[in-house]
Scaffold this motif. Sequence first.
Motif, PDB file in Angstrom:
ATOM      1  N   ASN A 161     -94.376 -30.046 -50.197  1.00  0.00           N
ATOM      2  CA  ASN A 161     -93.897 -28.674 -50.314  1.00  0.00           C
ATOM      3  C   ASN A 161     -95.026 -27.809 -50.887  1.00  0.00           C
ATOM      4  O   ASN A 161     -96.097 -28.325 -51.212  1.00  0.00           O
ATOM      5  CB  ASN A 161     -92.675 -28.637 -51.241  1.00  0.00           C
ATOM      6  N   THR A 162     -94.788 -26.521 -51.025  1.00  0.00           N
ATOM      7  CA  THR A 162     -95.731 -25.630 -51.700  1.00  0.00           C
ATOM      8  C   THR A 162     -95.262 -25.418 -53.132  1.00  0.00           C
ATOM      9  O   THR A 162     -94.092 -25.082 -53.363  1.00  0.00           O
ATOM     10  CB  THR A 162     -95.847 -24.281 -50.977  1.00  0.00           C
ATOM     11  N   TYR A 163     -96.173 -25.593 -54.090  1.00  0.00           N
ATOM     12  CA  TYR A 163     -95.831 -25.511 -55.502  1.00  0.00           C
ATOM     13  C   TYR A 163     -96.656 -24.428 -56.202  1.00  0.00           C
ATOM     14  O   TYR A 163     -97.833 -24.241 -55.901  1.00  0.00           O
ATOM     15  CB  TYR A 163     -96.060 -26.864 -56.185  1.00  0.00           C
ATOM     16  N   ARG A 164     -96.022 -23.740 -57.140  1.00  0.00           N
ATOM     17  CA  ARG A 164     -96.702 -22.733 -57.952  1.00  0.00           C
ATOM     18  C   ARG A 164     -97.105 -23.353 -59.286  1.00  0.00           C
ATOM     19  O   ARG A 164     -96.388 -24.204 -59.832  1.00  0.00           O
ATOM     20  CB  ARG A 164     -95.780 -21.536 -58.202  1.00  0.00           C
ATOM     21  N   TYR A 165     -98.237 -22.922 -59.796  1.00  0.00           N
ATOM     22  CA  TYR A 165     -98.703 -23.439 -61.072  1.00  0.00           C
ATOM     23  C   TYR A 165     -99.599 -22.417 -61.750  1.00  0.00           C
ATOM     24  O   TYR A 165    -100.099 -21.486 -61.102  1.00  0.00           O
ATOM     25  CB  TYR A 165     -99.471 -24.752 -60.870  1.00  0.00           C
ATOM     26  N   HIS A 166     -99.779 -22.585 -63.050  1.00  0.00           N
ATOM     27  CA  HIS A 166    -100.714 -21.749 -63.789  1.00  0.00           C
ATOM     28  C   HIS A 166    -102.067 -22.452 -63.853  1.00  0.00           C
ATOM     29  O   HIS A 166    -102.138 -23.695 -63.815  1.00  0.00           O
ATOM     30  CB  HIS A 166    -100.223 -21.504 -65.221  1.00  0.00           C
ATOM     31  N   GLU A 167    -103.111 -21.681 -63.967  1.00  0.00           N
ATOM     32  CA  GLU A 167    -104.438 -22.276 -64.130  1.00  0.00           C
ATOM     33  C   GLU A 167    -104.441 -23.189 -65.358  1.00  0.00           C
ATOM     34  O   GLU A 167    -103.958 -22.816 -66.436  1.00  0.00           O
ATOM     35  CB  GLU A 167    -105.492 -21.190 -64.297  1.00  0.00           C
ATOM     36  N   GLY A 168    -104.977 -24.390 -65.179  1.00  0.00           N
ATOM     37  CA  GLY A 168    -105.040 -25.343 -66.286  1.00  0.00           C
ATOM     38  C   GLY A 168    -103.861 -26.294 -66.340  1.00  0.00           C
ATOM     39  O   GLY A 168    -103.890 -27.263 -67.109  1.00  0.00           O
ATOM     40  N   ASP A 169    -102.809 -26.038 -65.530  1.00  0.00           N
ATOM     41  CA  ASP A 169    -101.706 -27.003 -65.471  1.00  0.00           C
ATOM     42  C   ASP A 169    -102.246 -28.349 -65.013  1.00  0.00           C
ATOM     43  O   ASP A 169    -103.245 -28.428 -64.294  1.00  0.00           O
ATOM     44  CB  ASP A 169    -100.619 -26.520 -64.508  1.00  0.00           C
ATOM     45  N   THR A 170    -101.586 -29.419 -65.383  1.00  0.00           N
ATOM     46  CA  THR A 170    -102.073 -30.758 -65.064  1.00  0.00           C
ATOM     47  C   THR A 170    -101.511 -31.274 -63.739  1.00  0.00           C
ATOM     48  O   THR A 170    -100.452 -30.822 -63.277  1.00  0.00           O
ATOM     49  CB  THR A 170    -101.702 -31.762 -66.166  1.00  0.00           C
ATOM     50  N   ASP A 171    -102.223 -32.230 -63.171  1.00  0.00           N
ATOM     51  CA  ASP A 171    -101.724 -32.905 -61.968  1.00  0.00           C
ATOM     52  C   ASP A 171    -100.404 -33.603 -62.264  1.00  0.00           C
ATOM     53  O   ASP A 171     -99.517 -33.673 -61.409  1.00  0.00           O
ATOM     54  CB  ASP A 171    -102.762 -33.891 -61.427  1.00  0.00           C
ATOM     55  N   VAL A 172    -100.243 -34.096 -63.481  1.00  0.00           N
ATOM     56  CA  VAL A 172     -99.002 -34.769 -63.871  1.00  0.00           C
ATOM     57  C   VAL A 172     -97.817 -33.810 -63.766  1.00  0.00           C
ATOM     58  O   VAL A 172     -96.762 -34.145 -63.214  1.00  0.00           O
ATOM     59  CB  VAL A 172     -99.102 -35.341 -65.301  1.00  0.00           C
ATOM     60  N   SER A 173     -97.978 -32.586 -64.291  1.00  0.00           N
ATOM     61  CA  SER A 173     -96.864 -31.631 -64.281  1.00  0.00           C
ATOM     62  C   SER A 173     -96.478 -31.242 -62.856  1.00  0.00           C
ATOM     63  O   SER A 173     -95.290 -31.075 -62.549  1.00  0.00           O
ATOM     64  CB  SER A 173     -97.220 -30.386 -65.099  1.00  0.00           C
ATOM     65  N   ILE A 174     -97.453 -31.098 -61.974  1.00  0.00           N
ATOM     66  CA  ILE A 174     -97.158 -30.746 -60.584  1.00  0.00           C
ATOM     67  C   ILE A 174     -96.449 -31.901 -59.886  1.00  0.00           C
ATOM     68  O   ILE A 174     -95.467 -31.706 -59.160  1.00  0.00           O
ATOM     69  CB  ILE A 174     -98.453 -30.362 -59.844  1.00  0.00           C
ATOM     70  N   LEU A 175     -96.911 -33.126 -60.112  1.00  0.00           N
ATOM     71  CA  LEU A 175     -96.263 -34.289 -59.497  1.00  0.00           C
ATOM     72  C   LEU A 175     -94.855 -34.496 -60.055  1.00  0.00           C
ATOM     73  O   LEU A 175     -93.958 -34.933 -59.324  1.00  0.00           O
ATOM     74  CB  LEU A 175     -97.111 -35.541 -59.707  1.00  0.00           C
ATOM     75  N   GLN A 176     -94.657 -34.199 -61.324  1.00  0.00           N
ATOM     76  CA  GLN A 176     -93.312 -34.313 -61.894  1.00  0.00           C
ATOM     77  C   GLN A 176     -92.359 -33.355 -61.200  1.00  0.00           C
ATOM     78  O   GLN A 176     -91.218 -33.714 -60.887  1.00  0.00           O
ATOM     79  CB  GLN A 176     -93.354 -34.043 -63.403  1.00  0.00           C
ATOM     80  N   HIS A 177     -92.828 -32.138 -60.955  1.00  0.00           N
ATOM     81  CA  HIS A 177     -92.014 -31.156 -60.236  1.00  0.00           C
ATOM     82  C   HIS A 177     -91.724 -31.650 -58.820  1.00  0.00           C
ATOM     83  O   HIS A 177     -90.586 -31.561 -58.342  1.00  0.00           O
ATOM     84  CB  HIS A 177     -92.747 -29.817 -60.195  1.00  0.00           C
ATOM     85  N   ALA A 178     -92.754 -32.183 -58.160  1.00  0.00           N
ATOM     86  CA  ALA A 178     -92.592 -32.681 -56.792  1.00  0.00           C
ATOM     87  C   ALA A 178     -91.632 -33.863 -56.748  1.00  0.00           C
ATOM     88  O   ALA A 178     -90.864 -34.026 -55.790  1.00  0.00           O
ATOM     89  CB  ALA A 178     -93.948 -33.080 -56.216  1.00  0.00           C
ATOM     90  N   HIS A 179     -91.655 -34.695 -57.779  1.00  0.00           N
ATOM     91  CA  HIS A 179     -90.745 -35.847 -57.822  1.00  0.00           C
ATOM     92  C   HIS A 179     -89.310 -35.396 -58.054  1.00  0.00           C
ATOM     93  O   HIS A 179     -88.369 -35.938 -57.439  1.00  0.00           O
ATOM     94  CB  HIS A 179     -91.170 -36.817 -58.920  1.00  0.00           C
ATOM     95  N   GLU A 180     -89.126 -34.433 -58.934  1.00  0.00           N
ATOM     96  CA  GLU A 180     -87.780 -33.915 -59.186  1.00  0.00           C
ATOM     97  C   GLU A 180     -87.176 -33.350 -57.907  1.00  0.00           C
ATOM     98  O   GLU A 180     -85.996 -33.573 -57.612  1.00  0.00           O
ATOM     99  CB  GLU A 180     -87.823 -32.839 -60.267  1.00  0.00           C
ATOM    100  N   LEU A 181     -87.991 -32.628 -57.141  1.00  0.00           N
ATOM    101  CA  LEU A 181     -87.514 -32.050 -55.891  1.00  0.00           C
ATOM    102  C   LEU A 181     -87.215 -33.139 -54.871  1.00  0.00           C
ATOM    103  O   LEU A 181     -86.233 -33.048 -54.117  1.00  0.00           O
ATOM    104  CB  LEU A 181     -88.550 -31.071 -55.344  1.00  0.00           C
ATOM    105  N   MET A 182     -88.038 -34.189 -54.841  1.00  0.00           N
ATOM    106  CA  MET A 182     -87.785 -35.310 -53.940  1.00  0.00           C
ATOM    107  C   MET A 182     -86.480 -36.011 -54.298  1.00  0.00           C
ATOM    108  O   MET A 182     -85.645 -36.301 -53.421  1.00  0.00           O
ATOM    109  CB  MET A 182     -88.945 -36.306 -53.986  1.00  0.00           C
ATOM    110  N   ALA A 183     -86.291 -36.305 -55.574  1.00  0.00           N
ATOM    111  CA  ALA A 183     -85.089 -37.013 -56.013  1.00  0.00           C
ATOM    112  C   ALA A 183     -83.831 -36.213 -55.673  1.00  0.00           C
ATOM    113  O   ALA A 183     -82.836 -36.774 -55.187  1.00  0.00           O
ATOM    114  CB  ALA A 183     -85.167 -37.288 -57.513  1.00  0.00           C
ATOM    115  N   GLN A 184     -83.878 -34.892 -55.898  1.00  0.00           N
ATOM    116  CA  GLN A 184     -82.725 -34.055 -55.618  1.00  0.00           C
ATOM    117  C   GLN A 184     -82.446 -33.973 -54.121  1.00  0.00           C
ATOM    118  O   GLN A 184     -81.297 -34.065 -53.676  1.00  0.00           O
ATOM    119  CB  GLN A 184     -82.954 -32.647 -56.184  1.00  0.00           C
ATOM    120  N   THR A 185     -83.510 -33.800 -53.330  1.00  0.00           N
ATOM    121  CA  THR A 185     -83.356 -33.705 -51.872  1.00  0.00           C
ATOM    122  C   THR A 185     -82.810 -35.002 -51.299  1.00  0.00           C
ATOM    123  O   THR A 185     -81.873 -34.990 -50.473  1.00  0.00           O
ATOM    124  CB  THR A 185     -84.706 -33.377 -51.213  1.00  0.00           C
TER     125      THR A 185
END
Length: 343
Positions: A161-185
């Motif tokens: 998917n396409t994800y929004r983030y702030h500069e300096g956010d970690t790869d972990v935080s983006i993957l956590q968001h992507a996993h939450e969306l996967m689990a829900q879907t």
Amino acid sequence: MAFIKWFYRVVFLSITLSAILAGYLYHSITVPVEITSKEEFEVKSGDTAYSLGNELTEKGLIANPYLTRVVAKLHSEWVPKVGKYAIKPEMNLLDIMALFDSGQSIFYSITLLEGKTTRDFLLAMQARGNITMTLLDATNEEIVKKVGLDVPHPEGQFFANTYRYHEGDTDVSILQHAHELMAQTLDDLWKNKAKNLPYKSPYEALIMASIIEKETGVPYERPLISQVFISRLEKGMRLQTDPTVIYGLGDLFKGNLTRKGLQDSSPYNTYRFYGLPPTPIANVGREAIVAALNPEQTNALYFVAKGDGTHAFSNTLKEHNQAVRKYQFKRREDYRSTPVIAK
């Protein structure tokens, strides 16, 4: 008497000067900044009202660095938050300092594509240049632990998917968001799946979805390919799908799947082993999961790439061999196994 007149004059002058100063300060902190287009401004760690005043003055956004101190006195509760902010032409200094306090810094976006591995996702994030990378050298086990997954392997756990983030956010935080969306879907779609599917769990459906995703990028083919593989499972046939073998080979795959590669002993080699591979082989989007859980009825047991991105489906091995001879043995110069992406 003269002293009293002098005193009143001094008081009057003081009041007048104070009023003039107050008016000047009010005007200075409420007048819009002199810019014609949006500008980025970075609040760095350790910045204070004084340092921000200097930086805003250097950029020509305010006339005097002490103006930020005035705002800080008026709003002592405001605390500038680290980040990059978008300053717009209609904003004044009060607006700017309030923005810094809000923490509503600039959002960036990254698109994590269907059919890509978790390693591909990490490389895509690294290429952005403004994401804090912590997982590039991590093992699968370390990724599972740091992201907080409840499965032993991270592959397939992140929604494309396409994800929004702030500069300096970690790869972990983006993957956590992507996993939450996967689990829900996956949970939502599992509740509305077709009946009599051979999957024992949503995880097995996700494995199938990843295979479908790698086999075709043509939307209408996904449910057909889903049914082909489901029929093979139900008949006790091997899946015999190249993408699983390629995934199992990893760096040993050099672009062409050889006879030696097909003999590889990896558990992902569906030419040698029955059933689904042990994990997904890629990350997927919603459409592949829908196809895995809602196959389109077909008697086909085989398919072969036609060279234009689509596939020829066959009900029997004889028909399939004829299709292979037609589309594989005499490949056109413009042959491709995936569809052309529209520009």
